[in-house]
Design a protein around this motif. Structure first.
Motif, mmCIF file in Angstrom:
data_model
loop_
_atom_site.group_PDB
_atom_site.id
_atom_site.type_symbol
_atom_site.label_atom_id
_atom_site.label_comp_id
_atom_site.label_asym_id
_atom_site.label_seq_id
_atom_site.Cartn_x
_atom_site.Cartn_y
_atom_site.Cartn_z
ATOM 1 N N ILE A 92 1.368 -0.868 0.118
ATOM 2 C CA ILE A 92 0.292 0.192 -0.057
ATOM 3 C C ILE A 92 0.766 1.097 0.001
ATOM 4 O O ILE A 92 0.680 2.594 -0.257
ATOM 5 N N ALA A 93 1.774 1.674 0.853
ATOM 6 C CA ALA A 93 2.826 2.815 1.096
ATOM 7 C C ALA A 93 3.605 2.154 -0.483
ATOM 8 O O ALA A 93 3.694 3.632 -0.955
ATOM 9 N N GLN A 94 3.629 1.395 -1.161
ATOM 10 C CA GLN A 94 4.278 1.536 -1.908
ATOM 11 C C GLN A 94 3.717 1.908 -3.172
ATOM 12 O O GLN A 94 3.592 2.861 -4.160
ATOM 13 N N ALA A 95 2.529 2.188 -3.359
ATOM 14 C CA ALA A 95 1.377 1.971 -4.146
ATOM 15 C C ALA A 95 1.842 3.636 -4.414
ATOM 16 O O ALA A 95 1.138 4.263 -5.129
ATOM 17 N N LYS A 96 1.148 3.922 -3.212
ATOM 18 C CA LYS A 96 0.549 5.390 -2.711
ATOM 19 C C LYS A 96 2.413 6.986 -3.175
ATOM 20 O O LYS A 96 1.932 7.564 -3.421
ATOM 21 N N ASN A 97 3.459 5.441 -3.079
ATOM 22 C CA ASN A 97 4.607 6.269 -3.427
ATOM 23 C C ASN A 97 5.115 5.837 -3.989
ATOM 24 O O ASN A 97 6.036 5.310 -3.908
ATOM 25 N N PRO A 98 5.018 5.318 -4.979
ATOM 26 C CA PRO A 98 5.787 4.521 -6.180
ATOM 27 C C PRO A 98 7.550 5.462 -6.621
ATOM 28 O O PRO A 98 8.293 4.554 -7.359
#
Length: 100
Positions: A92-98
């Protein structure tokens, strides 16, 4: 699971080496080559189905490899669930901050 596989391979290698050194091969060695698992109650081969540490426990206490692995998996279900939750949070964190 990987540790169990490594232990099983090492045990098998040791058993193969000890089989080459045993020349008696009589009825006693055949009778002593099985043990009843304390968990599943199956009579199994000591050489292929039990770890040495389990065999040392003796009759009524030794568990076969399959039962030991099953017990280990059941012992830590929370750990697996926590790992999945952590992985999901990271995704989720990676999807928010690619860019990170």
């Amino acid at each position: 699971a990987e540790e169990a596989e490594r232990a099983a391979a090492a045990e098998k290698k040791r058993d193969d080496n000890s089989d080459n050194n045993d020349n008696d091969g009589g009825a006693e060695s055949t009778a002593a080559a099985t043990l009843e698992c304390a968990a599943c109650k199956k009579v199994l081969s000591i050489a292929t189905d039990f770890n040495r540490s389990q065999v040392k426990r003796g009759l009524g206490k030794a568990r076969c490899r399959a039962c030991v692995e099953k017990a280990l998996e059941e012992e830590n279900p929370e750990t697996k669930q926590q790992e999945k939750i952590l992985e999901a949070k990271q995704n989720i964190a990676q999807a928010k901050n690619p860019r990170e």
